[in-house]
Design an enzyme around this catalytic site. Sequence first.
Site, mmCIF file in Angstrom:
data_model
loop_
_atom_site.group_PDB
_atom_site.id
_atom_site.type_symbol
_atom_site.label_atom_id
_atom_site.label_comp_id
_atom_site.label_asym_id
_atom_site.label_seq_id
_atom_site.Cartn_x
_atom_site.Cartn_y
_atom_site.Cartn_z
ATOM 1 N N SER A 140 58.197 -2.907 53.478
ATOM 2 C CA SER A 140 59.394 -2.404 52.803
ATOM 3 C C SER A 140 60.685 -2.755 53.527
ATOM 4 C CB SER A 140 59.289 -0.895 52.595
ATOM 5 O OG SER A 140 59.082 -0.243 53.822
ATOM 6 N N ASP A 157 48.754 -0.395 50.730
ATOM 7 C CA ASP A 157 49.849 0.188 49.959
ATOM 8 C C ASP A 157 50.596 -0.954 49.249
ATOM 9 O OD1 ASP A 157 52.186 1.289 49.012
ATOM 10 O OD2 ASP A 157 52.739 2.289 50.874
ATOM 11 N N LYS A 178 59.081 2.245 41.564
ATOM 12 C CA LYS A 178 59.824 1.026 41.886
ATOM 13 C C LYS A 178 59.827 0.127 40.644
ATOM 14 C CE LYS A 178 59.754 1.858 46.703
ATOM 15 N NZ LYS A 178 58.846 2.269 47.760
ATOM 16 N N HIS A 200 55.620 -2.149 46.976
ATOM 17 C CA HIS A 200 56.620 -3.164 46.631
ATOM 18 C C HIS A 200 55.999 -4.388 45.969
ATOM 19 C CE1 HIS A 200 60.041 -1.220 48.528
ATOM 20 N NE2 HIS A 200 59.202 -0.842 49.470
ATOM 21 N N GLU A 225 50.298 -2.557 54.373
ATOM 22 C CA GLU A 225 51.028 -2.716 53.115
ATOM 23 C C GLU A 225 50.822 -4.137 52.631
ATOM 24 O OE1 GLU A 225 55.184 -1.462 53.494
ATOM 25 O OE2 GLU A 225 54.518 0.050 54.920
ATOM 26 N N ASN A 237 65.182 -0.472 43.864
ATOM 27 C CA ASN A 237 63.791 -0.923 43.768
ATOM 28 C C ASN A 237 63.357 -1.107 42.313
ATOM 29 O OD1 ASN A 237 63.445 -0.643 46.603
ATOM 30 N ND2 ASN A 237 63.160 1.558 46.313
ATOM 31 N N HIS A 276 54.791 1.973 56.410
ATOM 32 C CA HIS A 276 55.755 2.928 55.850
ATOM 33 C C HIS A 276 55.546 4.341 56.401
ATOM 34 C CE1 HIS A 276 57.561 5.311 52.452
ATOM 35 N NE2 HIS A 276 58.424 4.313 52.485
HETATM 36 C C1 LIG Z 1 58.767 3.600 48.440
HETATM 37 C C2 LIG Z 1 57.501 3.528 49.192
HETATM 38 C C3 LIG Z 1 56.579 4.561 49.138
HETATM 39 C C4 LIG Z 1 56.894 5.865 48.471
HETATM 40 O O1 LIG Z 1 56.956 5.784 47.112
HETATM 41 P P1 LIG Z 1 57.780 6.878 46.291
HETATM 42 O O2 LIG Z 1 57.207 6.784 44.946
HETATM 43 O O3 LIG Z 1 59.203 6.482 46.384
HETATM 44 O O4 LIG Z 1 57.522 8.206 46.950
HETATM 45 C C5 LIG Z 1 55.366 4.378 49.758
HETATM 46 N N1 LIG Z 1 55.094 3.242 50.444
HETATM 47 C C6 LIG Z 1 55.980 2.252 50.549
HETATM 48 C C7 LIG Z 1 55.618 1.023 51.312
HETATM 49 C C8 LIG Z 1 57.219 2.363 49.946
HETATM 50 O O5 LIG Z 1 58.112 1.400 50.088
#
Ligand SMILES: *Cc1c(COP(=O)(O)O)cnc(C)c1O
Length: 400
Positions: A182, A207, A241, A210, A178, A48, A134
Amino acid sequence: MAVDLGWMDAEREGWEASGTARRLRPRLPSATPWVQIGGRRLVSFASNDYLGLAADPRVCEAACEAVRRYGWGAGAAPLVTGWTEEHEALASALADFEGVEAVTVFPSGFATNLGAVAALASRGDVVLLDRLAHGSLVAGARMSGARVRVFPHNDPERLDAILARESGLARRMLVVTESVFSMDGDVAPLAEIAQVAERNGAMLLVDEAHATGVIGEGGRGLAHEFGLGNRVTLRTGTLSKALGSIGGFVAGERRVVERAWHVAGSFRYSTSLPPAAAAAARAALGVLRAEPERLDRLRAGCRQLADGLRGMGLAPRSPSDGAIVPIVVGGAEAALSLHDELRERGFLVPAIRPPTVPRGTSRLRVSLTAAHDDRQISGLLEALSECGREILGSLGDGLG
Ligand SMILES: *Cc1c(COP(=O)(O)O)cnc(C)c1O
């Protein structure tokens, strides 16, 4: 005598039999897009680290400098003494980047989502989750004490109908989605979702894990790209990421963000992320701003991959989507065997299997980064067409 744990062995055997048992594979030091793992050096499409910043010398030096000043550990939760000037500086830089009043930082993206849902909903409320949200959002919704309902993936019309039905039943409503999903890599119709939420008087949590550093002008994410401003009640993002560090953040109006200090257990009761991690993320933000060509390079790679896959009869949904491209093959075994064959040819592409994705939709998930060059992407396409012929040939419209 110790309690009988034989049920664990039985369950484990089931995972082995269905091709869903997991292993941890330690890797050696290597920078994106390379990975050194299992005695081999592979081109990785499994990271990522979208902008290739996790091992950038400026990011590393910022972390080292912070370690020299603060040591490694933060030593306490943020409301005690764990919040340093590095955390404060990062929060300001992120607020400026996101174009919001305030940001606060959590120890991980996962913890961020737990806290973000808690800040907006609790017992007596209803949380409406996109079906593909997620795991951290699902966990946050469950932990919040609110009633949880699921709406069909990226479907504002159905969401509208569910909200209309729920509106008399709950004290308050919260829609959770989101911006870039993901496991499917597709982008939410965020403007429509915001409109539907607004019309029904529901709050909206998005969220951007990504999308931060990937989507929109300067990588500012989807909410920013659509100019949604405060119509998104709270955005969450990760530092882990595209920003190459560790940690997560919430962004929004000050009164919303500061609420997280008071009610989010994953903020209050967890040690702050190391000051060096905050410094690294802030340095990454600086590189992202100073070198927009990284984002251009990432987008060019996405177009090259999309064109190549289309040429193979695998039509990706939209070239404007993010850097995640799923190649759905169906069974877990098929995904694993394609993964193994690509590995033989020098490419690491993770096989994503249940329970991460629904049964029958096991897939290879290609993650592109700004660090991949044309040759590595065309090499992957060639390897896919060689070794995936039987598997991919049976797919028709294999993506999606
Ligand atoms: C990776 C991810 C998270 C978590 O993030 P981290 O910093 O790895 O704990 C939360 N939401 C989504 C959609 C993700 O892909």
